[in-house]
Write a protein that holds these residues in place. Structure first.
Motif, short mmCIF file in Angstrom:
data_model
loop_
_atom_site.label_atom_id
_atom_site.label_comp_id
_atom_site.label_asym_id
_atom_site.label_seq_id
_atom_site.Cartn_x
_atom_site.Cartn_y
_atom_site.Cartn_z
N ILE A 102 -115.08 -44.10 -54.39
CA ILE A 102 -113.66 -43.85 -54.18
C ILE A 102 -113.50 -42.66 -53.22
CG2 ILE A 102 -111.52 -43.10 -55.32
CD1 ILE A 102 -112.54 -44.61 -57.81
N PRO A 103 -112.66 -42.80 -52.21
CA PRO A 103 -112.46 -41.69 -51.27
C PRO A 103 -111.99 -40.43 -52.00
CG PRO A 103 -111.40 -43.70 -50.46
CD PRO A 103 -111.84 -43.98 -51.87
N HIS A 104 -112.54 -39.30 -51.57
CA HIS A 104 -112.20 -38.02 -52.21
C HIS A 104 -112.55 -36.88 -51.27
CE1 HIS A 104 -116.46 -38.58 -52.87
NE2 HIS A 104 -116.54 -37.27 -52.92
N ALA A 105 -112.02 -35.70 -51.59
CA ALA A 105 -112.33 -34.50 -50.82
C ALA A 105 -112.21 -33.30 -51.74
CB ALA A 105 -111.38 -34.35 -49.63
N LEU A 106 -113.26 -32.50 -51.80
CA LEU A 106 -113.25 -31.27 -52.58
C LEU A 106 -112.71 -30.16 -51.68
CD1 LEU A 106 -114.11 -30.35 -55.42
CD2 LEU A 106 -116.26 -29.60 -54.43
N ILE A 107 -111.70 -29.45 -52.15
CA ILE A 107 -111.00 -28.45 -51.34
C ILE A 107 -111.46 -27.05 -51.74
CG2 ILE A 107 -108.74 -27.54 -50.67
CD1 ILE A 107 -109.39 -30.52 -49.84
N THR A 108 -111.86 -26.27 -50.74
CA THR A 108 -112.29 -24.89 -50.96
C THR A 108 -111.43 -23.96 -50.12
OG1 THR A 108 -114.56 -25.63 -51.35
CG2 THR A 108 -114.25 -23.30 -50.81
N ASP A 109 -110.78 -23.02 -50.79
CA ASP A 109 -109.98 -22.00 -50.11
C ASP A 109 -110.90 -20.85 -49.76
OD1 ASP A 109 -106.99 -21.06 -49.69
OD2 ASP A 109 -108.09 -19.35 -50.49
N ARG A 110 -110.73 -20.28 -48.56
CA ARG A 110 -111.54 -19.13 -48.17
C ARG A 110 -110.75 -18.27 -47.21
NH1 ARG A 110 -114.00 -23.51 -46.06
NH2 ARG A 110 -115.77 -23.44 -47.45
N ASP A 111 -111.10 -17.00 -47.18
CA ASP A 111 -110.51 -16.05 -46.24
C ASP A 111 -109.04 -15.72 -46.51
OD1 ASP A 111 -112.98 -15.97 -44.94
OD2 ASP A 111 -112.41 -17.63 -43.63
N THR A 123 -113.44 -20.39 -52.78
CA THR A 123 -113.02 -20.75 -54.13
C THR A 123 -112.60 -22.21 -54.13
OG1 THR A 123 -112.21 -18.50 -54.51
CG2 THR A 123 -111.42 -20.21 -56.01
N VAL A 124 -113.27 -23.05 -54.91
CA VAL A 124 -112.87 -24.45 -55.04
C VAL A 124 -111.55 -24.48 -55.79
CG1 VAL A 124 -113.45 -26.69 -56.04
CG2 VAL A 124 -115.24 -25.31 -54.97
N THR A 125 -110.56 -25.16 -55.21
CA THR A 125 -109.21 -25.17 -55.79
C THR A 125 -108.74 -26.55 -56.24
OG1 THR A 125 -108.27 -25.46 -53.59
CG2 THR A 125 -108.42 -23.19 -54.43
#
Length: 157
Positions: A102-111, A123-125
């Motif tokens: 299944i299409p997916h994307a793990l999102i990481t905030d930085r800076d 930080t994975v959000t």
């Protein structure tokens, strides 16, 4: 023009079934699953959802997933935000998406700073999922509450 497509049932190993294309396309959704174990402002949460929706859709397009083209015809398309709980839960959910294709994307905030949980380090959000059908989402995501439901009942903030 043929009005049916072969669409794989992602919840089992059953062979592809033939379903009316228009009916199946109307049932597609994108999901953003946010962590609730970190302190995050409403603005940052909304931004992370936006990243999740866009990145999972881009990933589906790049993989030439037929659901991505179908979803693109649903302007503006349904988008739903769920409460994913902890980082551990988000990673387990991502692994489930990987195993089912299944299409997916793990999102990481930085800076970006928003103390105490956002100090500029990665930080994975969130996890973006889809496009997937409502029925597949029920089987895979039904235990996750809508984002904000726990917060409005006095849960995590």
């Amino acid at each position: 023009m043929d009005t049916t497509d072969k669409i794989e049932d992602l919840s089992s190993n059953a062979p592809a079934t033939t379903i009316a294309t228009e009916e199946r396309e109307q049932d597609l959704r994108l999901y953003a699953v946010l962590r609730s174990d970190i302190q995050i402002s409403s603005g940052k949460a909304i931004a992370q959802c936006g990243h999740a929706y866009v990145q999972t859709f881009i990933a589906a397009l790049a993989d030439r997933d037929p659901r991505s083209e179908a979803y693109a015809r649903l302007t503006p398309g349904t988008k739903i935000t769920l409460d994913g709980g902890s980082l551990t839960n988000l990673i387990a959910l991502r692994d489930k998406m990987v195993s089912r294709g299944i299409p997916h994307a793990l999102i990481t905030d930085r800076d970006h700073l928003e103390l105490p949980d956002f100090d500029g380090s990665p930080t994975v959000t969130a996890l973006g999922i889809g496009p997937i059908t409502r029925s597949d989402a029920r089987r895979l995501l039904s235990r996750l509450p809508l984002w904000g439901a726990a917060r409005s009942r006095g849960g995590a903030s």
